[in-house]
Scaffold this motif. Structure first.
Motif, PDB file in Angstrom:
ATOM      1  N   GLY A  98       1.355  -1.186   0.006  1.00 17.95           N
ATOM      2  CA  GLY A  98      -0.222   0.232  -0.058  1.00 17.95           C
ATOM      3  C   GLY A  98       0.417   1.381   0.417  1.00 17.95           C
ATOM      4  N   PRO A  99       0.000   2.064  -0.539  1.00 14.97           N
ATOM      5  CA  PRO A  99       1.258   3.227  -0.347  1.00 14.97           C
ATOM      6  C   PRO A  99       1.594   4.386   0.964  1.00 14.97           C
ATOM      7  CG  PRO A  99      -1.753   4.135  -0.912  1.00 14.97           C
ATOM      8  CD  PRO A  99      -1.293   2.510  -0.790  1.00 14.97           C
ATOM      9  N   HIS A 100       0.926   3.789   1.670  1.00 12.90           N
ATOM     10  CA  HIS A 100       1.258   4.500   3.287  1.00 12.90           C
ATOM     11  C   HIS A 100       2.268   2.756   4.199  1.00 12.90           C
ATOM     12  CE1 HIS A 100      -0.218   8.007   1.571  1.00 12.90           C
ATOM     13  NE2 HIS A 100      -1.038   7.955   1.804  1.00 12.90           N
ATOM     14  N   ASP A 101       2.814   1.623   3.659  1.00 11.82           N
ATOM     15  CA  ASP A 101       2.986   0.424   3.857  1.00 11.82           C
ATOM     16  C   ASP A 101       4.442   0.310   4.408  1.00 11.82           C
ATOM     17  OD1 ASP A 101       0.456  -0.898   4.077  1.00 11.82           O
ATOM     18  OD2 ASP A 101       0.606  -1.731   2.361  1.00 11.82           O
ATOM     19  N   ASP A 102       5.237  -0.196   5.032  1.00 12.32           N
ATOM     20  CA  ASP A 102       6.763   0.255   5.652  1.00 12.32           C
ATOM     21  C   ASP A 102       7.369  -0.699   4.355  1.00 12.32           C
ATOM     22  OD1 ASP A 102       5.758   1.435   7.750  1.00 12.32           O
ATOM     23  OD2 ASP A 102       6.085  -0.276   9.080  1.00 12.32           O
ATOM     24  N   ILE A 103       8.317   0.018   3.715  1.00 10.85           N
ATOM     25  CA  ILE A 103       9.283  -0.825   3.115  1.00 10.85           C
ATOM     26  C   ILE A 103       9.981  -1.483   3.908  1.00 10.85           C
ATOM     27  CG2 ILE A 103      10.974  -0.825   1.233  1.00 10.85           C
ATOM     28  CD1 ILE A 103       9.569   2.045   0.652  1.00 10.85           C
ATOM     29  N   VAL A 104      10.110  -2.463   3.951  1.00 13.47           N
ATOM     30  CA  VAL A 104      10.749  -3.306   4.128  1.00 13.47           C
ATOM     31  C   VAL A 104      12.408  -4.436   4.084  1.00 13.47           C
ATOM     32  CG1 VAL A 104      11.032  -5.928   6.446  1.00 13.47           C
ATOM     33  CG2 VAL A 104       8.708  -4.110   6.076  1.00 13.47           C
ATOM     34  N   LEU A 105      13.020  -3.990   5.031  1.00 13.81           N
ATOM     35  CA  LEU A 105      14.249  -4.324   4.436  1.00 13.81           C
ATOM     36  C   LEU A 105      15.029  -5.436   4.565  1.00 13.81           C
ATOM     37  CD1 LEU A 105      16.675  -1.368   5.828  1.00 13.81           C
ATOM     38  CD2 LEU A 105      15.293  -1.048   3.422  1.00 13.81           C
ATOM     39  N   LEU A 160      15.968  -9.297 -12.698  1.00 13.94           N
ATOM     40  CA  LEU A 160      14.017 -10.039 -11.963  1.00 13.94           C
ATOM     41  C   LEU A 160      14.474 -10.142 -10.428  1.00 13.94           C
ATOM     42  CD1 LEU A 160      11.433 -11.420 -12.474  1.00 13.94           C
ATOM     43  CD2 LEU A 160      12.677 -13.967 -12.542  1.00 13.94           C
ATOM     44  N   GLN A 161      15.429 -10.430 -10.434  1.00 10.85           N
ATOM     45  CA  GLN A 161      15.851 -11.006  -8.691  1.00 10.85           C
ATOM     46  C   GLN A 161      16.090  -9.825  -7.832  1.00 10.85           C
ATOM     47  OE1 GLN A 161      17.805 -12.145 -11.601  1.00 10.85           O
ATOM     48  NE2 GLN A 161      19.967 -10.473 -11.469  1.00 10.85           N
ATOM     49  N   GLY A 162      16.677  -8.780  -8.497  1.00 15.25           N
ATOM     50  CA  GLY A 162      16.495  -7.048  -7.602  1.00 15.25           C
ATOM     51  C   GLY A 162      15.053  -6.522  -7.366  1.00 15.25           C
ATOM     52  N   LYS A 163      14.563  -6.835  -8.101  1.00 18.95           N
ATOM     53  CA  LYS A 163      12.559  -6.281  -8.506  1.00 18.95           C
ATOM     54  C   LYS A 163      11.753  -6.340  -8.009  1.00 18.95           C
ATOM     55  CE  LYS A 163      15.130  -3.014 -11.288  1.00 18.95           C
ATOM     56  NZ  LYS A 163      14.435  -1.274 -11.193  1.00 18.95           N
ATOM     57  N   THR A 164      11.407  -7.622  -7.314  1.00 19.84           N
ATOM     58  CA  THR A 164      10.294  -8.660  -7.074  1.00 19.84           C
ATOM     59  C   THR A 164      10.275  -9.269  -6.209  1.00 19.84           C
ATOM     60  OG1 THR A 164      11.566 -10.925  -8.515  1.00 19.84           O
ATOM     61  CG2 THR A 164      10.050  -9.095  -9.740  1.00 19.84           C
ATOM     62  N   TRP A 165      11.035  -8.428  -4.971  1.00 21.65           N
ATOM     63  CA  TRP A 165      10.716  -8.853  -3.537  1.00 21.65           C
ATOM     64  C   TRP A 165       9.471  -9.032  -3.177  1.00 21.65           C
ATOM     65  CZ3 TRP A 165      14.804 -10.487  -0.423  1.00 21.65           C
ATOM     66  CH2 TRP A 165      16.040 -10.567  -1.122  1.00 21.65           C
ATOM     67  N   ASP A 166       9.388  -9.707  -2.349  1.00 26.23           N
ATOM     68  CA  ASP A 166       8.091 -10.072  -1.740  1.00 26.23           C
ATOM     69  C   ASP A 166       7.793  -8.307  -0.938  1.00 26.23           C
ATOM     70  OD1 ASP A 166       7.015 -12.261  -2.540  1.00 26.23           O
ATOM     71  OD2 ASP A 166       7.315 -12.781  -0.943  1.00 26.23           O
ATOM     72  N   ASN A 167       6.324  -8.125  -0.961  1.00 25.14           N
ATOM     73  CA  ASN A 167       5.701  -6.489  -0.285  1.00 25.14           C
ATOM     74  C   ASN A 167       6.935  -5.454  -0.525  1.00 25.14           C
ATOM     75  OD1 ASN A 167       3.133  -8.447   0.688  1.00 25.14           O
ATOM     76  ND2 ASN A 167       4.945  -9.317   1.534  1.00 25.14           N
ATOM     77  N   SER A 168       7.294  -5.073  -1.336  1.00 20.98           N
ATOM     78  CA  SER A 168       8.493  -4.201  -1.356  1.00 20.98           C
ATOM     79  C   SER A 168       7.904  -3.171  -2.622  1.00 20.98           C
ATOM     80  CB  SER A 168      10.223  -4.796  -2.319  1.00 20.98           C
ATOM     81  OG  SER A 168       9.295  -5.342  -3.614  1.00 20.98           O
ATOM     82  N   VAL A 259      -1.080  13.460 -10.231  1.00 17.53           N
ATOM     83  CA  VAL A 259      -0.929  12.543 -10.170  1.00 17.53           C
ATOM     84  C   VAL A 259      -1.173  11.848  -8.108  1.00 17.53           C
ATOM     85  CG1 VAL A 259      -0.533   9.268 -10.369  1.00 17.53           C
ATOM     86  CG2 VAL A 259      -0.611  11.515 -12.240  1.00 17.53           C
ATOM     87  N   GLY A 260      -0.347  11.586  -7.758  1.00 21.31           N
ATOM     88  CA  GLY A 260      -0.246  11.330  -6.411  1.00 21.31           C
ATOM     89  C   GLY A 260       1.016  11.336  -5.730  1.00 21.31           C
ATOM     90  N   THR A 261       1.319  11.315  -4.519  1.00 25.63           N
ATOM     91  CA  THR A 261       2.397  10.824  -3.546  1.00 25.63           C
ATOM     92  C   THR A 261       2.718  10.078  -2.554  1.00 25.63           C
ATOM     93  OG1 THR A 261       2.717  13.220  -3.620  1.00 25.63           O
ATOM     94  CG2 THR A 261       3.843  12.215  -1.954  1.00 25.63           C
ATOM     95  N   LEU A 262       3.130   9.189  -2.552  1.00 24.15           N
ATOM     96  CA  LEU A 262       3.846   7.772  -1.575  1.00 24.15           C
ATOM     97  C   LEU A 262       5.328   8.091  -1.071  1.00 24.15           C
ATOM     98  CD1 LEU A 262       4.442   4.987  -4.465  1.00 24.15           C
ATOM     99  CD2 LEU A 262       1.996   5.449  -3.688  1.00 24.15           C
ATOM    100  N   THR A 263       4.675   8.064   0.397  1.00 22.87           N
ATOM    101  CA  THR A 263       5.480   8.953   1.441  1.00 22.87           C
ATOM    102  C   THR A 263       5.231   6.792   2.227  1.00 22.87           C
ATOM    103  OG1 THR A 263       4.494  11.154   1.819  1.00 22.87           O
ATOM    104  CG2 THR A 263       5.997   9.507   3.722  1.00 22.87           C
ATOM    105  N   ASN A 264       6.659   6.623   2.682  1.00 20.77           N
ATOM    106  CA  ASN A 264       7.046   5.071   2.820  1.00 20.77           C
ATOM    107  C   ASN A 264       8.094   4.866   4.636  1.00 20.77           C
ATOM    108  OD1 ASN A 264       6.040   4.514   0.550  1.00 20.77           O
ATOM    109  ND2 ASN A 264       4.651   3.147   1.419  1.00 20.77           N
TER     110      ASN A 264
END
Length: 271
Positions: A98-105, A160-168, A259-264
């Protein structure tokens, strides 16, 4: 008249955004232009945006097609030649948040990077779409942060392997209809706190939206709800000197004017 996908009291809904209010629609999901046009508003069930959890605008697209190296400055900072055909890769729906969900490292990557991107949402199916008919297939636009694990991206020549991590990959916050935004030269930027890291506009795209839609639809049928991430400007962390990667506690914002703003918030994955 933007639209949102959201969860309220355990139920996933679609609604029209009216200021700080969401007016639900009798619609299971966003994607089809015809279904959205025919949807009925359920005004008696309106809720405040602040009371819901915003989901990715398109939570489960059939296809997510991303375009690399599509701004002149980004091509320049990579040292590559100007592409004559769009550079493309895919993401999985499981990568969206989601647009305000945490980005998990994730603990496996030490090079987590940001990429601000205007995103096209397809509204009508098509194959071999002519350039002059491309906009007929657009439902609207939203914003994505194409979070990339660079150390994994460059393990091979394929990304591919750098771009498709779950929940990212944050996507949203809203779907904006084409007639409600001017993308002739809409600003695209990334900020880390108060520091501007990327700054460009959509007039700098090497391959414009109709060209991307026409090119992609030559080899695959575009379906309602499919996403096209149109590329990122120069200024990505991997190409900076010194390099800059996301760290626990960072707050990263990407935006496309009109269009919009994402802040995470950026957080380390907990064991």
């Amino acid at each position: 008249m933007p639209y949102a996908s959201y969860t309220y009291q355990g139920a996933d809904r679609v609604g029209r955004v009216d200021g700080g209010t969401l007016i639900p629609l009798d619609l299971a999901s966003l994607g089809s232009a015809d279904a959205l046009q025919a949807a009925t508003e359920l005004s008696a069930q309106a809720v405040a945006v602040s009371d819901v959890h915003l989901r990715p605008v398109i939570p489960r697209p059939d296809k997510i097609i991303c375009v690399g190296l599509n701004y002149h400055a980004h091509v320049g900072e990579t040292g590559r030649e100007l592409p004559t055909y769009p550079v493309m890769f895919t993401k999985f729906a499981s990568s969206l948040i989601g647009p305000h969900d945490d980005i998990v490292l994730p603990p496996e990557s030490a090079q987590v990077d940001y990429e601000a991107e205007l995103t096209v949402v397809i509204g009508r199916a098509g194959r071999r779409i002519p350039v002059e008919k491309a906009y007929d297939h657009v439902l609207g636009y939203t914003v994505a942060n194409d979070i990339t694990m660079r150390d994994y991206q460059y393990k091979t020549h394929q990304w591919l392997q750098g771009k498709t991590w779950d929940n990212s990959t944050p996507l949203g916050p809203y779907l904006v209809l084409p007639q409600e935004v001017d993308l002739t030269a809409a600003g695209v930027r990334t900020r880390l706190g108060d520091r501007v890291l990327q700054e460009s506009d959509t007039s700098k795209l090497i391959f414009d939206i109709p060209t991307l839609i026409s090119t992609i639809s030559q080899f695959t049928t575009l379906l309602p709800g499919d996403l096209i991430l149109t590329g990122t400007p120069g200024g990505v962390g991997y190409r900076r000197d010194p390099q800059l990667f996301l760290q626990d506690g960072d707050v990263i914002t990407v935006e496309v004017d009109g269009v919009g703003t994402l802040t995470n918030r950026v957080v380390s994955e907990q064991p």
